[in-house]
Design a protein around this motif. Structure first.
Motif, mmCIF file in Angstrom:
data_model
loop_
_atom_site.group_PDB
_atom_site.id
_atom_site.type_symbol
_atom_site.label_atom_id
_atom_site.label_comp_id
_atom_site.label_asym_id
_atom_site.label_seq_id
_atom_site.Cartn_x
_atom_site.Cartn_y
_atom_site.Cartn_z
ATOM 1 N N PHE A 11 47.497 64.817 37.930
ATOM 2 C CA PHE A 11 47.596 63.936 36.769
ATOM 3 C C PHE A 11 48.261 62.650 37.246
ATOM 4 C CE2 PHE A 11 47.127 68.009 34.768
ATOM 5 C CZ PHE A 11 46.583 67.784 33.509
ATOM 6 N N LEU A 12 47.635 61.520 36.965
ATOM 7 C CA LEU A 12 48.174 60.225 37.377
ATOM 8 C C LEU A 12 48.436 59.347 36.165
ATOM 9 C CD1 LEU A 12 45.625 59.335 40.219
ATOM 10 C CD2 LEU A 12 47.970 60.150 40.532
ATOM 11 N N GLN A 51 41.040 69.825 42.759
ATOM 12 C CA GLN A 51 39.873 70.187 41.962
ATOM 13 C C GLN A 51 39.588 69.100 40.922
ATOM 14 O OE1 GLN A 51 40.453 73.829 39.741
ATOM 15 N NE2 GLN A 51 38.269 74.083 39.413
ATOM 16 N N ARG A 52 40.632 68.597 40.320
ATOM 17 C CA ARG A 52 40.511 67.556 39.290
ATOM 18 C C ARG A 52 41.548 66.469 39.536
ATOM 19 N NH1 ARG A 52 35.902 68.426 37.121
ATOM 20 N NH2 ARG A 52 35.580 70.510 36.314
ATOM 21 N N VAL A 53 41.139 65.217 39.276
ATOM 22 C CA VAL A 53 42.067 64.088 39.281
ATOM 23 C C VAL A 53 41.851 63.363 37.954
ATOM 24 C CG1 VAL A 53 42.787 61.945 40.409
ATOM 25 C CG2 VAL A 53 41.947 63.864 41.802
ATOM 26 N N LEU A 72 40.391 48.056 26.217
ATOM 27 C CA LEU A 72 40.916 49.140 27.050
ATOM 28 C C LEU A 72 39.784 49.817 27.826
ATOM 29 C CD1 LEU A 72 43.325 50.897 27.925
ATOM 30 C CD2 LEU A 72 42.874 52.326 25.909
ATOM 31 N N LEU A 73 38.684 50.089 27.146
ATOM 32 C CA LEU A 73 37.546 50.735 27.811
ATOM 33 C C LEU A 73 36.943 49.826 28.877
ATOM 34 C CD1 LEU A 73 35.917 52.515 24.741
ATOM 35 C CD2 LEU A 73 37.375 53.524 26.513
ATOM 36 N N ASP A 74 36.924 48.524 28.645
ATOM 37 C CA ASP A 74 36.439 47.574 29.660
ATOM 38 C C ASP A 74 37.323 47.627 30.910
ATOM 39 O OD1 ASP A 74 34.393 46.773 27.967
ATOM 40 O OD2 ASP A 74 35.372 44.895 27.372
ATOM 41 N N VAL A 75 38.641 47.705 30.709
ATOM 42 C CA VAL A 75 39.575 47.802 31.834
ATOM 43 C C VAL A 75 39.312 49.097 32.605
ATOM 44 C CG1 VAL A 75 42.013 48.115 32.452
ATOM 45 C CG2 VAL A 75 41.363 46.333 30.818
ATOM 46 N N HIS A 76 39.116 50.193 31.882
ATOM 47 C CA HIS A 76 38.870 51.482 32.540
ATOM 48 C C HIS A 76 37.527 51.503 33.269
ATOM 49 C CE1 HIS A 76 42.061 53.677 29.917
ATOM 50 N NE2 HIS A 76 42.583 52.927 30.865
ATOM 51 N N ILE A 93 39.810 59.868 31.983
ATOM 52 C CA ILE A 93 40.977 59.054 31.640
ATOM 53 C C ILE A 93 41.359 59.404 30.205
ATOM 54 C CG2 ILE A 93 41.898 56.722 31.353
ATOM 55 C CD1 ILE A 93 39.582 55.826 33.288
ATOM 56 N N PHE A 94 42.521 59.997 30.050
ATOM 57 C CA PHE A 94 43.043 60.316 28.724
ATOM 58 C C PHE A 94 44.061 59.243 28.366
ATOM 59 C CE2 PHE A 94 41.737 64.273 30.679
ATOM 60 C CZ PHE A 94 40.955 64.849 29.686
#
Length: 180
Positions: A11-12, A51-53, A72-76, A93-94
């Motif tokens: 989790f980052l 396994q997941r990032v 926000l979605l554009d940045v992601h 991305i949560f």
């Protein structure tokens, strides 16, 4: 040295960990998003180790009306496209757009985003997860879910004691060992 196996989840946090944090405001547009040195390469390495990032990020700038969810979605999208160029990726991305003052908010350190991740990826075991962040809230989030915690040092004043501390994601990547 941190030892894990391929069935672990990373989790980052985003701001101050993956990208340079704006201490005066928010990352509102892709042009405001600047990767921390070595972050892209570190995430590419993490993709081979875990396994997941996934990213878990508080984004109350949306809740305050300073930016829109579309911003926000554009940045992601920009972040994901730039990661893809170096063969790196994120499973999801949560984000929480809740205000700090909202009762029962989903922001870190509350565990909501962790549970969302586990709902999407039922194989996630928090005891086999590492939370990487640069704030007290990030470290408490990881602790609240029983994860190993890693602090990435920044200008942020942090009083919580993490299990490990590193200068950058790249330094963390160099200090993770997979058990056979």
């Amino acid at each position: 040295m941190i030892t894990c196996s391929k069935d672990w989840t990373l989790f980052l946090d985003r701001d101050g960990v993956i990208n340079q944090r704006n201490f005066e405001g928010y990352i509102e547009h892709p042009q405001d998003f600047n990767f921390e040195t070595g972050a892209k390469e570190a995430i590419a390495a993490f993709n081979k180790l875990f396994q997941r990032v996934v990213v878990v990020t508080n984004q109350q700038g949306v809740g305050k009306g300073i930016m829109t969810e579309r911003n926000l979605l554009d940045v992601h999208t920009y972040m994901l496209e730039e990661l893809e160029k170096v063969g790196a990726g994120l499973d999801h991305i949560f984000y929480s757009t809740d205000l700090k003052t909202k009762e029962n908010n989903s922001r870190k350190p509350n565990p909501a985003m962790g549970y969302w991740a586990q709902e999407m990826f039922p194989e996630i075991d928090f005891k086999k997860s590492i939370m990487v962040g640069d704030t007290n809230g990030d470290i408490r989030f990881g602790r609240n879910l029983g994860m190993t915690t890693v602090l990435i040092k920044s200008k942020e004043e942090v009083s919580e004691q993490a299990d490990f501390e590193f200068e950058s994601l790249l330094e963390l990547a160099k200090n993770i060992k997979q058990d056979a």
